[in-house]
Design a protein around this motif. Structure first.
Motif, PDB file in Angstrom:
ATOM      1  N   GLU A   4      10.193  -3.239 -16.971  1.00 29.74           N
ATOM      2  CA  GLU A   4       9.226  -3.635 -15.935  1.00 29.74           C
ATOM      3  C   GLU A   4       9.890  -4.504 -14.863  1.00 29.74           C
ATOM      4  O   GLU A   4       9.461  -4.521 -13.721  1.00 29.74           O
ATOM      5  CB  GLU A   4       8.006  -4.356 -16.535  1.00 29.74           C
ATOM      6  N   PHE A   5      10.962  -5.226 -15.242  1.00 28.83           N
ATOM      7  CA  PHE A   5      11.687  -6.034 -14.262  1.00 28.83           C
ATOM      8  C   PHE A   5      12.357  -5.122 -13.231  1.00 28.83           C
ATOM      9  O   PHE A   5      12.261  -5.351 -12.024  1.00 28.83           O
ATOM     10  CB  PHE A   5      12.736  -6.893 -14.983  1.00 28.83           C
ATOM     11  N   SER A   6      13.000  -4.083 -13.709  1.00 30.41           N
ATOM     12  CA  SER A   6      13.707  -3.177 -12.796  1.00 30.41           C
ATOM     13  C   SER A   6      12.733  -2.392 -11.933  1.00 30.41           C
ATOM     14  O   SER A   6      12.965  -2.192 -10.739  1.00 30.41           O
ATOM     15  CB  SER A   6      14.582  -2.223 -13.606  1.00 30.41           C
ATOM     16  N   VAL A   7      11.636  -1.947 -12.524  1.00 29.45           N
ATOM     17  CA  VAL A   7      10.655  -1.203 -11.730  1.00 29.45           C
ATOM     18  C   VAL A   7      10.071  -2.113 -10.648  1.00 29.45           C
ATOM     19  O   VAL A   7      10.010  -1.746  -9.479  1.00 29.45           O
ATOM     20  CB  VAL A   7       9.530  -0.638 -12.615  1.00 29.45           C
ATOM     21  N   SER A   8       9.674  -3.319 -11.045  1.00 26.28           N
ATOM     22  CA  SER A   8       9.062  -4.224 -10.072  1.00 26.28           C
ATOM     23  C   SER A   8      10.028  -4.544  -8.934  1.00 26.28           C
ATOM     24  O   SER A   8       9.623  -4.625  -7.774  1.00 26.28           O
ATOM     25  CB  SER A   8       8.637  -5.533 -10.752  1.00 26.28           C
ATOM     26  N   ASN A   9      11.289  -4.716  -9.252  1.00 34.49           N
ATOM     27  CA  ASN A   9      12.261  -5.028  -8.205  1.00 34.49           C
ATOM     28  C   ASN A   9      12.571  -3.847  -7.304  1.00 34.49           C
ATOM     29  O   ASN A   9      13.136  -4.032  -6.222  1.00 34.49           O
ATOM     30  CB  ASN A   9      13.544  -5.575  -8.831  1.00 34.49           C
ATOM     31  N   ALA A  10      12.220  -2.652  -7.750  1.00 36.95           N
ATOM     32  CA  ALA A  10      12.413  -1.504  -6.856  1.00 36.95           C
ATOM     33  C   ALA A  10      11.549  -1.645  -5.600  1.00 36.95           C
ATOM     34  O   ALA A  10      11.898  -1.113  -4.549  1.00 36.95           O
ATOM     35  CB  ALA A  10      12.073  -0.202  -7.587  1.00 36.95           C
TER      36      ALA A  10
ATOM     37  N   ASP B  14       4.856   0.484 -16.841  1.00 36.74           N
ATOM     38  CA  ASP B  14       3.854   1.335 -16.193  1.00 36.74           C
ATOM     39  C   ASP B  14       2.956   0.526 -15.261  1.00 36.74           C
ATOM     40  O   ASP B  14       2.570   1.004 -14.198  1.00 36.74           O
ATOM     41  CB  ASP B  14       3.015   2.069 -17.250  1.00 36.74           C
ATOM     42  N   PHE B  15       2.628  -0.690 -15.650  1.00 37.34           N
ATOM     43  CA  PHE B  15       1.847  -1.541 -14.741  1.00 37.34           C
ATOM     44  C   PHE B  15       2.595  -1.685 -13.408  1.00 37.34           C
ATOM     45  O   PHE B  15       1.994  -1.621 -12.334  1.00 37.34           O
ATOM     46  CB  PHE B  15       1.634  -2.940 -15.332  1.00 37.34           C
ATOM     47  N   ALA B  16       3.901  -1.884 -13.512  1.00 39.00           N
ATOM     48  CA  ALA B  16       4.698  -2.046 -12.290  1.00 39.00           C
ATOM     49  C   ALA B  16       4.692  -0.774 -11.449  1.00 39.00           C
ATOM     50  O   ALA B  16       4.537  -0.828 -10.226  1.00 39.00           O
ATOM     51  CB  ALA B  16       6.127  -2.445 -12.648  1.00 39.00           C
ATOM     52  N   TRP B  17       4.839   0.385 -12.112  1.00 39.93           N
ATOM     53  CA  TRP B  17       4.793   1.652 -11.366  1.00 39.93           C
ATOM     54  C   TRP B  17       3.451   1.829 -10.673  1.00 39.93           C
ATOM     55  O   TRP B  17       3.374   2.264  -9.517  1.00 39.93           O
ATOM     56  CB  TRP B  17       5.003   2.851 -12.312  1.00 39.93           C
ATOM     57  N   ILE B  18       2.376   1.538 -11.385  1.00 42.35           N
ATOM     58  CA  ILE B  18       1.032   1.730 -10.824  1.00 42.35           C
ATOM     59  C   ILE B  18       0.855   0.849  -9.579  1.00 42.35           C
ATOM     60  O   ILE B  18       0.363   1.299  -8.542  1.00 42.35           O
ATOM     61  CB  ILE B  18      -0.032   1.433 -11.900  1.00 42.35           C
ATOM     62  N   SER B  19       1.292  -0.405  -9.671  1.00 45.33           N
ATOM     63  CA  SER B  19       1.217  -1.303  -8.510  1.00 45.33           C
ATOM     64  C   SER B  19       2.100  -0.816  -7.370  1.00 45.33           C
ATOM     65  O   SER B  19       1.726  -0.902  -6.201  1.00 45.33           O
ATOM     66  CB  SER B  19       1.656  -2.721  -8.894  1.00 45.33           C
ATOM     67  N   ALA B  20       3.292  -0.350  -7.716  1.00 42.34           N
ATOM     68  CA  ALA B  20       4.225   0.090  -6.676  1.00 42.34           C
ATOM     69  C   ALA B  20       3.592   1.156  -5.796  1.00 42.34           C
ATOM     70  O   ALA B  20       3.830   1.198  -4.589  1.00 42.34           O
ATOM     71  CB  ALA B  20       5.511   0.628  -7.301  1.00 42.34           C
ATOM     72  N   PHE B  21       2.774   2.019  -6.392  1.00 45.92           N
ATOM     73  CA  PHE B  21       2.166   3.101  -5.636  1.00 45.92           C
ATOM     74  C   PHE B  21       0.802   2.713  -5.063  1.00 45.92           C
ATOM     75  O   PHE B  21       0.046   3.562  -4.608  1.00 45.92           O
ATOM     76  CB  PHE B  21       2.088   4.362  -6.492  1.00 45.92           C
ATOM     77  N   GLY B  22       0.475   1.418  -5.100  1.00 51.79           N
ATOM     78  CA  GLY B  22      -0.711   0.950  -4.398  1.00 51.79           C
ATOM     79  C   GLY B  22      -1.989   0.999  -5.212  1.00 51.79           C
ATOM     80  O   GLY B  22      -3.060   0.704  -4.686  1.00 51.79           O
ATOM     81  N   ASN B  23      -1.912   1.388  -6.479  1.00 56.44           N
ATOM     82  CA  ASN B  23      -3.112   1.429  -7.306  1.00 56.44           C
ATOM     83  C   ASN B  23      -3.180   0.208  -8.213  1.00 56.44           C
ATOM     84  O   ASN B  23      -2.288  -0.631  -8.208  1.00 56.44           O
ATOM     85  CB  ASN B  23      -3.138   2.742  -8.096  1.00 56.44           C
ATOM     86  N   THR B  24      -4.257   0.097  -9.003  1.00 57.14           N
ATOM     87  CA  THR B  24      -4.492  -1.104  -9.797  1.00 57.14           C
ATOM     88  C   THR B  24      -4.318  -0.796 -11.278  1.00 57.14           C
ATOM     89  O   THR B  24      -4.980   0.108 -11.792  1.00 57.14           O
ATOM     90  CB  THR B  24      -5.930  -1.608  -9.536  1.00 57.14           C
ATOM     91  N   PRO B  25      -3.447  -1.528 -11.969  1.00 52.69           N
ATOM     92  CA  PRO B  25      -3.252  -1.266 -13.398  1.00 52.69           C
ATOM     93  C   PRO B  25      -4.298  -1.969 -14.262  1.00 52.69           C
ATOM     94  O   PRO B  25      -4.791  -3.038 -13.926  1.00 52.69           O
ATOM     95  CB  PRO B  25      -1.861  -1.853 -13.672  1.00 52.69           C
ATOM     96  N   LEU B  26      -4.634  -1.322 -15.378  1.00 50.82           N
ATOM     97  CA  LEU B  26      -5.531  -1.886 -16.398  1.00 50.82           C
ATOM     98  C   LEU B  26      -4.880  -1.630 -17.754  1.00 50.82           C
ATOM     99  O   LEU B  26      -4.280  -0.583 -17.958  1.00 50.82           O
ATOM    100  CB  LEU B  26      -6.872  -1.157 -16.379  1.00 50.82           C
ATOM    101  N   PRO B  27      -5.003  -2.554 -18.713  1.00 47.43           N
ATOM    102  CA  PRO B  27      -4.424  -2.308 -20.034  1.00 47.43           C
ATOM    103  C   PRO B  27      -5.298  -1.356 -20.858  1.00 47.43           C
ATOM    104  O   PRO B  27      -6.489  -1.624 -21.045  1.00 47.43           O
ATOM    105  CB  PRO B  27      -4.382  -3.699 -20.665  1.00 47.43           C
ATOM    106  N   THR B  28      -4.719  -0.252 -21.312  1.00 48.76           N
ATOM    107  CA  THR B  28      -5.479   0.747 -22.077  1.00 48.76           C
ATOM    108  C   THR B  28      -6.137   0.130 -23.313  1.00 48.76           C
ATOM    109  O   THR B  28      -7.252   0.499 -23.693  1.00 48.76           O
ATOM    110  CB  THR B  28      -4.550   1.902 -22.524  1.00 48.76           C
TER     111      THR B  28
END
Lengths: 292, 292, 292, 292
Positions: free
Chosen positions: C124-130, D186-200
């Motif tokens: 998650e550190f690497s993804v966030s820093n992307a 995955d939370f980081a990926w979801i944020s990166a693309f502008g959407n909002t993450p929630l814990p399953t």
């Protein structure tokens, strides 16, 4: 388009690049009052304005035409030129395109039989320039903000050309974008594109959460009261032409960071800005009756 | 808004849902000529039009007001009503909102002292409805195309409200989107949003590669010659109101698949369509001087 | 999270901001080897490393831990510190988080009973820093290119974390984005998001049209042959850590403009970069068994 | 690719279209167990399986290979075929591609010297099919929801292949998109693309506001408790293969609308689905050592 015979007279880097683009497209280009700019060999450099007496298919003057009132905007010339003198040289029927032309010059042109057109009367010119303006604004935000645009709370004041393009590009970063407008129809447009509308006339109490505010409205919007509501670290980027939309005195008192960014197209993307001028000139000439 | 007293008279599902929404928001709502629709208990059902003589804060007539000329559009009523009779019931000063009002009725309303407003005169109404229209068009494309919208070659004819919204939503799928327009300024808008402009007047020779064509222009654009150029399996979705933009006779001869999709907002998203009506009515009332 | 007791030791602005964020969140924060940075009063400044002998909930070392081999990365300290000396101070069982930890130090930590964790092992550190990396790359492109990103031909080498985020943000400007990859699955991902895939191993003959190339692959990709194929005015932005992906010698010979942009997160968005560190530390502690 | 000799055996419309695509690309194609499908003349129709004894460059079996255990999935055949019988026909060394192959058949193939490959082992196959799956899910949402996707509150359960593509396409409509995931990355990926993450794992108390829920997780997620929390008019679209992610019994009790959408690629975009199969087969053959 058939090739044409252009004179490019004065202007900044954008005008010099316009001359280059026209030459590269196969046109004959004569440059005046650009003596300090290192133009390529494809362009004929004219040492004085005298041969502006010759008829060109089109004479291209700068945007803006004047900075000091009455004088040609010619930062790359070692000389200064009175606009009255320049216009007196043109033969009757000369087609001339310039930007931000004062009313008095239109009158003079009319008396001289010169066909004068202002870039800014062309809707496609303004729309096209909204793109480099929006990109320039984003560049400033990227440079100044200590946070990412991704998930930043962004407010755009005004849903005009720049507001529409800027809101779209900011949303592309995953920013949270609010756009202010006054008309119900604009609220609908803002929602349609996935952003959040706010009423321009009723911002009080609604702007304390924004990380960055982009103003596009050319009248005072961010007054002392609203500036006080913004969080201290918020960045303000004012894209509106004079007098701008921010109470700069109050901003200074309150220690709010304001960047007043003018003439962004030529700064952010000079080559695209020159291409936009070229396309606009060609569209004008086409409508003036020149064939393709 | 302060609560108000509404009459909803006739109309389709969208109007019935409008009545429900108004009631849910706390307004007093009286329903006429909706006798076959199963309305909730929050709404007062009126068995005849007689009490339209009472004054309401606003009377809401359907969109479109008439389908058969001269008669109220009332598919959920067992009766038929002459519009002249309906209007004769209104007390002077009655505020009435309706859609696609014929000129003659405006005259009649004027003589009767009835304040009549057409939904379609509200820019925000048309912009808001472009959203369900665009979504409805995409639904049809998803249903009919054997390929994905992702990477599909899409052509939108016209860069009006629906064209602007539809091009944006299609691009969201990773489709390749071209939009046709006539004005240079529209070309600039289309490019600004990342799509490709095409001149509407000069499509010949440029459309053989498209998988789907969405028409939004209410005059003949896809004539026999252009239809012949389209590949046989291309899908055509015509969103333009009568007479539409496709030569349907030629399309049938050439075996091209055409879906003529009318009144999409009420079909694709009836609840949103009713909300748009409610918002528009409230905006109209606000401008007529009712406070919030 | 429950409040904790942190030591922040050395590091750049990002680490200093991390200390501030932790303090702002209510934690107890002790700063070491940050003597030249103007920290707020919420943080206890330690004049020497001696009290690192005390146990902290967590000790935060810099990213990267060392620049000169064997020494703590401490640009805001007037002193220099051997990493061996720093680690010798920690009490057994001390939890320590650092970045780019050399293998030998993991061994030493193991012998000392110090629980050492590397930021870079956290996905998650690497993804966030992307995200700040991609924004920093776009900032450079906006600054350097004389054209707009809108309609620019962009090539991204590599579809890893930065490639995925960068391609999305560039597409948001209406740029034409190609992404190179080696695996078929990546080709599918690139297409799914509306961009165009290219095979990394087979770029010859395909790259002459690009206006800007972003490299994210940390091995030589842009060799002399490919550099020669690029148009002279193309901009190259290398985001790959050492040794980078561009033959810099050949690029210089060929007069191609290359910007080698390292450590972008801390430069482009230091506050977001510090937040990412804080979130990662909290996630590590949570998995180490600290409750919320 | 060089042209090859294929047998297509059984399967649904997608397999029939695969046969057509292969023939259209110039390959020699023999069809078995597709007797009720109206194949073009470019394909050789085989009345019985007997000539499967001949060697083909590749034999293409359906996806899924069997619906009733032990029998070939062959809805377009008037006969039924035991898979054991089909496999017994293949000559040693025959290359075979099929989908969802049971373990026992791999064993049998191994004993017979048949080289058997499963589509589902190819990552690019699954990624590519996420596109028509996402589009099919959006089609269902457009058909079923009485509101527009624009501004709708959407929840996607799971950030796998379909979740990633679907979230992107929904966001393109200006929907408000939350995506649930379990991993920090995955939370980081979801944020990166502008959407909002929630814990399953922690959805309770967070889902009452959603208008539509898309499930992509193939285990029970939407249990009675969560279903009860959803608003009554919320739409649930379950994209997960058996056993799905929704407690269908509880959903029925609570009168929640659930659409369980299986095998979307072949339904939503059969031609694209066939193209994905073809590309995958070609990739497999290429890696098996066939040149281009």
């Amino acid at each position: 388009m058939t090739m044409k015979n252009y004179a490019v007279v004065g202007g900044d880097k954008r005008c010099a690049l316009l001359a280059e683009l026209l030459a590269k497209s196969g046109n004959s280009v004569h440059a005046y009052a650009l003596d300090k700019y290192n133009l390529s060999d494809a362009i004929v450099k004219k040492p004085s304005l005298a041969s502006l007496k010759d008829k060109y298919d089109c004479v291209l003057l700068p945007l803006p035409l004047q900075i000091e009132a009455g004088y040609l905007n010619a930062p790359f010339s070692i000389n200064t030129y009175l606009l009255d003198d320049v216009f007196s040289l043109f033969p009757p029927g000369q087609k001339v395109v310039a930007g931000k032309v004062p009313h008095s010059l239109f009158e003079k042109a009319g008396r001289l039989g010169v066909a004068l057109f202002d870039y800014l009367e062309r809707e496609e010119f303004s729309v096209s320039n909204a793109i480099p303006s929006a990109e320039g604004a984003i560049q400033i935000a990227l440079e100044k903000l200590p946070i990412t645009l991704n998930r930043a709370n962004c407010l755009i004041l005004g849903n005009g050309r720049i507001g529409k393009v800027l809101s779209q590009y900011l949303a592309g970063f995953g920013a949270k974008v609010c756009v202010s407008a006054r008309k119900y129809a604009d609220f609908a447009w803002i929602s349609a594109f996935g952003n959040t509308p706010l009423p321009t006339g009723d911002l009080t109490g609604k702007i304390s959460g924004f990380d960055v505010v982009f103003n596009t409205i050319p009248r005072l919007v961010l007054d002392e009261k609203l500036l006080r509501e913004l969080k201290p670290e918020a960045l303000i980027i004012d894209l509106a032409s004079s007098p701008g939309g921010v109470d700069l005195f109050a901003a200074k008192e309150l220690d709010r960071e304001v960047v007043w960014a003018l003439s962004l197209p030529g700064k952010a993307a000079p080559l695209t800005a020159a291409e936009i001028m070229m396309t606009t000139v060609q569209n004008i000439l086409e409508e003036w009756g020149y064939g393709k």
